[in-house]
Design an enzyme around this catalytic site. Structure first.
Site, PDB file in Angstrom:
ATOM      1  CE1 TYR A 150      -3.140  -2.988   0.460  1.00 19.47           C
ATOM      2  CE2 TYR A 150      -4.528  -1.212   1.252  1.00 19.47           C
ATOM      3  CZ  TYR A 150      -4.387  -2.495   0.793  1.00 19.47           C
ATOM      4  OH  TYR A 150      -5.492  -3.297   0.654  1.00 19.47           O
ATOM      5  CE  LYS A 216       0.847 -17.541   2.585  1.00 17.17           C
ATOM      6  NZ  LYS A 216       0.096 -18.724   3.049  1.00 17.17           N
ATOM      7  CG  ASP A 270      -2.770 -19.427   4.621  1.00 18.60           C
ATOM      8  OD1 ASP A 270      -1.829 -18.706   4.965  1.00 18.60           O
ATOM      9  OD2 ASP A 270      -2.668 -20.644   4.447  1.00 18.60           O
ATOM     10  CG  ASP A 294      -7.891  -3.595   2.893  1.00 16.55           C
ATOM     11  OD1 ASP A 294      -9.021  -3.444   3.393  1.00 16.55           O
ATOM     12  OD2 ASP A 294      -7.563  -3.060   1.813  1.00 16.55           O
TER      13      ASP A 294
END
Length: 413
Positions: A150, A216, A270, A294
């Site tokens: 971002y 992640k 995840d 987000d």
């Protein structure tokens, strides 16, 4: 307007009795929900404090209204006002997809270094939900707000800088197609540490028992993996006396968190989506990177009724901007049917941030009472078997009508 400027000391606001607070109406449904929000917040402050305290609202301009009046979507005077007055609130602003101007939301977050995007997600009794036990979810998400993808470091396919980067990568042995757009993901140790520090300090202040670092890092080892590493380092350096790791929880404490301690654990991104659905009550405070935050905050909001009741804040060391978390909904703009709860509850967050907790409690309980009575806007009414469908303004009036001043505590033991 008459009033006083909010000052900051060591990252915390010093709130005068009559603070000047800028507001941006926003695009689309922004004006409608902004009017409703100010009505409810003013009523809550008045009921809590009488004439002793008051918000002095000051309109500043961004988005379509600014473009129409001043020829640019984000005037310099708006940025100057938001900086000067310190704490502000805004409705949704149009964010282009693909080409065109950069998101005004992202621009303001980066301009003021509002590094913590804080998204509380909780269930209000009576709100329709797609899950069986929405009440199990009560989580506050701290989303890093200035870095990650971002940050907006991107180069269009075929552009000189894209070609230069691809050529450099080719020299280093990376085989990448020529017809590739290039984006750079960044994550700094400084950005990580201050975000994780804010999340842990919030957990301490609010007496929450679990802080989860979401990442992640199994794939992106030197950005998301580093986020985990740096976050754990920060916790060990600054909060060692109160934090307990997941390993120590089982090896030293038999799976029982000691009194007065906070569990610090971590989850792959995840897996977090899976556990939010299946073990929602295991989460309390989440610290994560920008893109993860987000996705996760929106997915969590979906479990408790959607973005229409999900508040949000962007907080830095010397500035804070509270905002609706949903879009501008141009299809219903001007019809007076929008749900103002996202912006309204963001305003409640603002009251809490200012230290006006009595007013925040009054507004929160009134919203809960109004929804529980099934007197709601159309977006919620259509999922209820029996309900009274209200306009945006009528819903705000109903919330005000349901306000009750809390009883004063005597102070006696």
């Amino acid at each position: 307007p008459a009033g006083e400027v909010i000052q900051f000391k060591e990252g915390k606001p010093i709130t005068p009795v009559q603070p000047i607070i800028p507001f941006i109406e926003g695009d689309g449904i922004g004006p409608e929900i902004s009017d409703a929000t100010r009505l409810v917040l003013d009523a809550a402050v008045s009921l809590a404090y009488g004439s002793a305290r008051r918000i002095n609202w000051f309109e500043v301009f961004a988005g379509d209204k600014a473009r129409q009046q001043f020829g640019k979507p984000l005037p310099d005077d708006t940025l100057a006002a938001l900086r000067h007055f310190g704490v502000s609130i805004k409705g949704p602003l149009n964010a282009p997809t693909g080409g065109g101007m950069r998101s005004l939301n992202v621009t303001m977050r980066q301009h003021f270094d509002l590094y913590s995007c804080v998204r509380p997600v909780r269930y209000f009794s009576g709100v329709p939900s797609v899950v069986k036990r929405p009440q199990d979810l009560d989580v506050v998400i701290f989303r890093e707000n200035a870095e990650d993808v971002y940050a907006g470091i991107e180069f269009e396919m075929g552009s000189p800088l894209a070609k230069k980067i691809l050529a450099l990568l080719a020299e280093e042995g990376y085989d990448i197609r020529e017809d590739t757009g290039v984006g750079i993901k960044i994550m700094s140790r400084t950005g990580t540490r201050r975000l994780v520090r804010a999340a842990i300090q919030f957990a301490i202040d609010q007496q929450r028992k679990v802080v989860t670092i979401v990442h992640k890092g199994n794939i992106q080892k030197f950005t998301e993996g580093a986020f985990l590493k740096w976050g754990l380092e920060l916790a060990a350096e600054e909060f060692a006396e109160i934090m307990v790791s997941e390993d120590d929880l089982w090896s030293k404490h038999g799976g029982v968190l000691p009194e007065g301690k906070i569990l610090l654990n971590h989850r792959i991104a995840d897996a977090t989506f899976f556990e939010l659905l299946t073990r929602a009550n295991k989460f309390s405070v989440i610290a994560t990177m920008n893109l993860n935050g987000d996705y996760i905050s929106d997915a969590a909001a979906a479990q408790v009724g959607g973005l229409g009741i999900a508040p949000g804040a962007n907080i830095g060391d010397n500035c804070a901007l509270f905002e609706a978390t949903h879009g501008t909904a141009p299809d219903i703009a001007g019809k007076g049917i929008a749900n103002p709860c996202s912006l309204l509850l963001s305003g409640v967050m603002m009251l809490e941030y200012l230290g006006w907790t009595e007013a925040a409690e009054i507004a929160t309980k009134a919203v809960q009472k109004t929804i529980k009575a099934r007197t709601v806007t159309g977006d919620l009414a259509r999922f209820m078997k029996t309900s009274t469908k209200l306009s945006t303004s009528d819903f705000a009036q109903a919330v005000v009508g349901n306000m009750v001043k809390p009883r004063r505590r005597s102070g006696k033991k």
